[in-house]
Scaffold this motif. Structure first.
Motif: not given
Length: 371
Positions: A41, A52, A211, A218
């Motif tokens: 990340l 990602q 994750f 995110y």
């Protein structure tokens, strides 16, 4: 590495873990081997967005997943007891759709079509769904299903009064392309509804469940607002909570974006490592019952990279008797709690309800949550 939200290249790595299998919510006997992939990340230093980065190998694996019946990280809406509860939660966020019963509605990422079929039964007249996991383009009982990936090059022969998606944006690397598609296919006075996981708490406390290889973006609420403002949308109704970001947006000619304080998550991996050490000690020194055959457990076991003894339980009745992580999933009702001194609860958003159920059944040992 360019930020997928603002396009700048000033980023820092907040997670870098070894390659582990992709979790697709499939049991050991039916899952497809999509190989192992690194867990990375990055956070943009300019806008604060977390994303990602992807390799060609990962992109190929994800495309194969989205064309398969294993495209869901969690149980599909309406499937089993958990899928039914999940559908109720989604419909609660979608209350604003009621005014579009006689108008055109498009769902992006319609999956098994459960939501569109429900809307049809409620009297909605013009429904279209797009998803690459649909086996073929077809019309079923008045609902048009399209076997497509969303891209800026995809053009439909109509515009819609209402476009919505549940859990799609976090899977798309080029999020500008999907919003451009929406803009091109939304009536000028139409409504856009977007639902994505709210990652603020998970990033702050370093939840191992955060994750997922399928999740490329995110989001926190401010990053969603920034993205849609950039595309000429104003968020007019915010139905978000700690679990999910759920917003209604309409086209707007002004600039609705206001600057916000960027939170740094550079301690994310340090906190993850601390939690992994806690779990390792528990698994090595206790009789452990793990509650949650889920992506969080996939990450924990993959990052610990060891062979541990525990029993596995889940509230999802579609998983009962099936093998996950080389363990048979047992229903809560069949467990003899006297055999365990520790329960590790992984579903963070339901941990209080789960804990209460164990106490009612007489468990007097230790509860551990790591998020």
């Amino acid at each position: 590495m360019m930020c997928t939200l603002c396009g700048f290249s000033e980023t820092e790595t907040i997670l870098a873990k070894q390659a582990i299998p992709i979790f697709t919510n499939a049991d050991d006997e039916s899952k497809i081997d999509f190989a192992k992939h690194s867990c990375i990340l990055k956070q943009c230093r300019i806008c604060g967005h977390v994303f990602q980065p992807t390799t060609k190998k990962l992109r190929t694996a994800l495309e194969n997943i989205y064309h398969s019946e294993q495209a869901q990280i969690t149980t599909s809406p309406g499937k089993g007891n958990w899928g039914t509860e999940r559908a109720k939660y989604l419909f609660d966020k979608l209350k604003g759709i009621d005014q579009y019963k006689t108008k055109s509605v498009l769902e992006i990422g319609c999956g098994n079509g459960y939501i569109l079929n429900f809307l049809r039964d409620q009297g909605f007249e013009y429904l279209v769904g797009i998803d690459p996991s649909i086996k073929r383009t077809k019309k079923i009982d008045g609902v048009q299903f399209l076997n497509e990936f969303i891209s800026k090059g995809l053009k439909l022969d109509t515009k819609f009064d209402f476009i919505f998606s549940f859990g799609v944006y976090e899977h798309i690397y080029d999020i500008d392309s999907i919003t451009n598609f929406c803009t091109n296919h939304l009536e000028d006075d139409g409504m856009l509804f977007i639902y994505v996981p709210n990652c603020k708490k998970g990033l702050t406390v370093a939840d191992p469940a955060l994750f997922a290889h399928e999740h490329l973006q995110y989001f926190v609420l401010n990053s969603i607002k920034y993205h849609f403002s950039k595309h000429g949308y104003e968020v007019i109704d915010n139905q978000s909570d700690d679990h999910a970001i759920a917003v209604y947006a309409k086209k707007y000619e002004g600039n609705t974006y206001e600057g916000y304080i960027i939170e740094s998550y550079k301690q994310f991996q340090t906190k993850i490592d601390e939690k992994l050490e806690i779990v390792k000690n528990i698994l090595c020194n206790n009789n452990v019952l793990i509650h949650g055959a889920c992506n969080s457990l996939n990450n924990i076991l993959g990052w610990l990279d060891g062979d541990y003894d525990y029993n596995l339980i889940d509230n999802d009745n579609t998983k009962y008797g099936k093998i996950f992580f080389n363990k048979k999933v047992e229903p809560f009702s069949t467990i003899d709690l006297n055999n365990f001194d520790t329960v590790l609860i992984l579903p963070v958003y339901f941990s209080d309800e789960i804990k209460t159920a164990y106490i009612k059944k007489g468990f007097c040992g230790e509860f551990v949550t790591i998020a």
